[in-house]
Write a protein that holds these residues in place. Structure first.
Motif, PDB file in Angstrom:
ATOM      1  N   PHE A  61       2.185 -11.193   0.561  1.00 29.64           N
ATOM      2  CA  PHE A  61       3.342 -12.070   0.766  1.00 29.64           C
ATOM      3  C   PHE A  61       3.379 -12.650   2.177  1.00 29.64           C
ATOM      4  CE2 PHE A  61       4.896  -9.506  -2.858  1.00 29.64           C
ATOM      5  CZ  PHE A  61       5.215 -10.541  -3.722  1.00 29.64           C
ATOM      6  N   GLU A  62       2.394 -12.297   2.981  1.00 23.44           N
ATOM      7  CA  GLU A  62       2.206 -12.877   4.317  1.00 23.44           C
ATOM      8  C   GLU A  62       3.451 -12.720   5.183  1.00 23.44           C
ATOM      9  OE1 GLU A  62      -0.527 -16.492   4.201  1.00 23.44           O
ATOM     10  OE2 GLU A  62       0.243 -16.502   2.142  1.00 23.44           O
ATOM     11  N   THR A  63       3.965 -11.505   5.212  1.00 26.51           N
ATOM     12  CA  THR A  63       5.107 -11.187   6.061  1.00 26.51           C
ATOM     13  C   THR A  63       4.990  -9.748   6.541  1.00 26.51           C
ATOM     14  OG1 THR A  63       7.513 -10.910   6.120  1.00 26.51           O
ATOM     15  CG2 THR A  63       6.437 -10.625   3.996  1.00 26.51           C
ATOM     16  N   PRO A  64       5.302  -9.482   7.802  1.00 29.21           N
ATOM     17  CA  PRO A  64       5.235  -8.097   8.294  1.00 29.21           C
ATOM     18  C   PRO A  64       6.483  -7.286   7.965  1.00 29.21           C
ATOM     19  CG  PRO A  64       5.834  -9.556  10.089  1.00 29.21           C
ATOM     20  CD  PRO A  64       5.603 -10.440   8.883  1.00 29.21           C
ATOM     21  N   ASP A  65       7.469  -7.921   7.329  1.00 31.80           N
ATOM     22  CA  ASP A  65       8.772  -7.278   7.136  1.00 31.80           C
ATOM     23  C   ASP A  65       8.960  -6.709   5.732  1.00 31.80           C
ATOM     24  OD1 ASP A  65       9.484  -8.049   9.738  1.00 31.80           O
ATOM     25  OD2 ASP A  65      10.083 -10.035   9.029  1.00 31.80           O
TER      26      ASP A  65
END
Length: 368
Positions: free
Chosen positions: A251-255
């Motif tokens: 999902f290309e998010t670090p969160d």
């Protein structure tokens, strides 16, 4: 009489200004009730001597008039073509109409993204057939004899073969895990089908699967990708790290925030459903935001019975497995409203959601 008629017709033919006027002259002269046709009909009422005299004269008149009409028609057609060529010019400096370009289907794009992520994490690829044995699809995976998945309302069964065995359209890609772990010396039916590997094992298994479901979020044929890790001293912490790392990259998010919920799968123990935190406001699902939760995949530690069925000692080898829907993750990531559109073959939809064939997913430079 014939000389005057020929002079009048010749003058009228020469004066014809278009093909429609010329056709009217032809009909008036050579048609069924035309002037020359009437003369030809009158030959039957003449005496033999008169026919010998008038016949060649009238027939000659007919041939000369027909030749004059054909010549004038050719001239009028040539003039009409010249006029069209003069008025209908082609501007060769204009660009041609755009050619329709093909693209990568979203399902294949998402599958390539997943493979790229897991390959970067050290997983290899394994594949198997769509038509599976009951043993590989159910028995080896610890499904009891009366499990609902073995019933006709859940699974597509093939007719019995000569040995009385009913093969199935595989309901998940887990049978390939059995093929990878199997300790027998049985050769695969085709070179691309996975065969037994010596532990440690770290594979992912993408492919088509089949179940009797059909609604906005389910289709009878869909795509899954499963993962299997077999090694010594493997535990749930390894599983959780692997899945959280995968989801963050996909999902290309670090969160990405996840949680495990206890569940039951026959082939894993303990088993869990993994949820991911999201925001459902605004008519879309945003991963890594908000306070809502969304079920994303199923997972667990490989059941000792599955290890035994494949010839591995569960006191020596442990492992984990997980599986998720490729199409479903694609719908979540790229905002597609209906899973069934993935298989509708609508060219407009494919042009909107398709991907360039020259942009292969790469974890280093970007997946999508």
């Amino acid at each position: 009489m014939t000389a005057k008629l020929e002079a009048d017709l010749t003058a009228a033919i020469a004066a014809a200004t278009d093909l429609q006027a010329l056709e009217a002259i032809r009909v008036s002269a050579l048609g069924k009730s035309g002037a020359i046709s009437d003369l030809l009909k009158s030959l039957g009422a003449m005496s033999p001597d008169e026919r010998r005299e008038q016949g060649p004269r009238i027939n000659g008149l007919r041939d000369r008039v027909a030749a004059a009409i054909a010549e004038r028609k050719a001239g009028l057609e040539a003039a009409e073509l010249d006029a069209r060529l003069a008025s209908e010019r082609v501007d060769l400096s204009l660009p041609p109409p755009p050619r329709r370009k093909g693209g990568v289907h979203p399902t294949m794009q998402v599958m390539d993204e997943m493979i790229a992520i897991f390959a970067d994490m050290g997983f290899s690829l394994a594949e198997g057939p769509d038509i599976e044995t009951d043993f590989n699809n159910f028995t080896a995976l610890n499904f009891p004899p009366k499990h609902p998945a073995r019933e006709m309302h859940d699974t597509f069964f093939l007719p019995e073969n000569e040995q009385g065995e009913r093969k199935v359209l595989r309901t998940h890609t887990s049978p390939v895990q059995v093929r990878v772990m199997n300790r027998t010396n049985q050769k695969p039916a085709a070179p691309w089908i996975a065969s037994g590997q010596e532990p440690p094992i770290r594979v992912i298994v993408p492919g088509r699967t089949f179940r009797k479901d059909s609604d906005q979020t389910h289709t009878p044929m869909f795509h899954q990708i499963e993962g299997l890790v077999i090694d010594k001293a493997i535990h749930m912490g390894h599983l959780k790290w692997t899945l959280e790392t995968f989801l963050g990259r996909f999902f290309e998010t670090p969160d990405v925030v996840t949680r495990f919920r206890p569940h039951h799968f026959p082939f894993t123990e303990p088993s869990a459903e993994m949820d991911v935190q999201c925001d459902r406001s605004g008519g879309e699902v945003k991963i890594g935001q908000g306070t809502d939760w969304l079920e994303i995949l199923g997972c667990g530690m490989v059941h000792p019975n599955v290890l035994r069925n494949c010839g591995l000692d569960p006191d020596v080898w442990q492992g984990f497995a997980f599986g998720c829907g490729v199409d479903r993750l694609g719908v979540l990531k790229y905002g597609m409203p209906d899973l069934r559109d993935m298989f509708a073959t609508d060219v407009r939809w494919l042009q909107h959601y398709g991907f360039s064939a020259f942009a292969a997913p790469n974890p280093a430079t970007g997946l999508s």
